[in-house]
Write an enzyme that holds these catalytic residues in place. Sequence first.
Site, mmCIF file in Angstrom:
data_model
loop_
_atom_site.group_PDB
_atom_site.id
_atom_site.type_symbol
_atom_site.label_atom_id
_atom_site.label_comp_id
_atom_site.label_asym_id
_atom_site.label_seq_id
_atom_site.Cartn_x
_atom_site.Cartn_y
_atom_site.Cartn_z
ATOM 1 C CB CYS A 52 44.645 33.967 31.747
ATOM 2 S SG CYS A 52 43.623 33.135 32.989
ATOM 3 C CB THR A 97 23.033 18.001 33.879
ATOM 4 O OG1 THR A 97 21.977 17.587 33.007
ATOM 5 C CG2 THR A 97 23.039 17.136 35.128
ATOM 6 C CG ASN A 105 44.976 38.712 38.036
ATOM 7 O OD1 ASN A 105 44.454 39.821 37.907
ATOM 8 N ND2 ASN A 105 45.592 38.112 37.045
ATOM 9 C CD GLN A 112 43.880 35.575 42.196
ATOM 10 O OE1 GLN A 112 44.468 35.182 43.206
ATOM 11 N NE2 GLN A 112 43.885 34.877 41.066
ATOM 12 C CB SER A 138 37.242 30.507 40.309
ATOM 13 O OG SER A 138 37.650 29.326 39.675
ATOM 14 N N GLY A 189 35.213 31.020 37.075
ATOM 15 C CA GLY A 189 35.183 32.468 37.193
ATOM 16 C C GLY A 189 34.995 33.183 35.875
#
Length: 394
Positions: A327, A239, A153, A181, A201, A73
């Site tokens: 976080c 990749t 969040n 969220q 995410s 995210g």
Amino acid sequence: MNQTIYMDNAATTKMAPEILEAMMPYFTEYYGNPSSEHYSVGAAARKAVVEAREVIAASLKAKSNEIYFTGGGTEAVNWAIKATADAYECKGKHIITSAIEHHAVLHTCRYLEKKGYQVTYVGVDENGIIKLDELKKAIRPDTILISVMFANNEIGTVQPVKEIGDIAHEKGVIFHTDAVQAYGHLPIDVDECHIDLLNASGHKLNGPKGSGFLYIRQGLKLRSFIHGGGQERSRRAGTENVPGIVGLGAAAKRAIEHMEENGVKESQLRDHLIDRISAEIPYCRLNGDRVKRLPNNVNFSFRFIEGEGLLIKLDSKGICASSGSACTSGSLDPSHVLLAIGLPHEIAHGSLRLTLNAENTQAEMDIVVDAIKEAVKDLRDMSPLYDDFMKKQK
């Protein structure tokens, strides 16, 4: 040892067994590079990426060529905001966001401010809902982007995304929403809400960490964010993480298929928590809107205690919770979200976030409430501020 009761699903979720099962063949059997589709092992990997993209696009009522896979995210937020700023700076260098965004948005905006962009941080009401009148007034001729999260969040408040999208669309401003969220918990229609950019995410919906996506509305001029190769239609080099993409697609499909039933169950457990805590623990405050909130989010502030002490006591009983965003868990500062909704520092410091999932039970919720009651009492018994307060009440 206490049985673990996991109540921090806003931070991350446990991977579902069927998601891991879906991913495993792409580590061991179909391990080819998706760009090497001229032989079967690579072609199988390419097919899996295409299928995951189609699943996610359908979940948003978007086109499959509007979905770009990322490493999560935060990367997708950086891509959305920085690439928009870069592509549309000829129109202007003004961005609008809210005061309660995730730090992925706020720190990206502060980075752009150092590059000469101007950012307006629109306020929210006491429940964390953005002030639409203030948002409208903030729009200028040089405004190029509005970035407002779908749901918060920390306090779980769901924003009036359709109304925001309507305002942005009417003014010709690009609208980005951080849906980390909300995705998989709430229905999202990017056309109905006039959403131009949206990120999510995988590890928030029982999928793998290191997987995410960015929806980019067809026609936007966003350039490459990571340079090097022609992957993701030459917009995101590197990749592809095929197992992660497969897991993300499987997690999205699982979440969408069970969204309604999970939402009903989670809302019942959430409301049981809120009702018991509100009724049985004095001097507490529910943070976030009581109705317009995520089905699995509960956030309370308890006066006369520190959130860190409460978390330690809950952990000793096997209960995993948080005081806010994972976080910023190392920060000593109170939550910027709680300050934005008007809480003073001393009350904001005593916050607790509980985010549950459909596997939790009401019996577990009762264990959690009883543990919180005991912990809050113990902490207040040691607080001279609480002692002084109670003496004044007599």
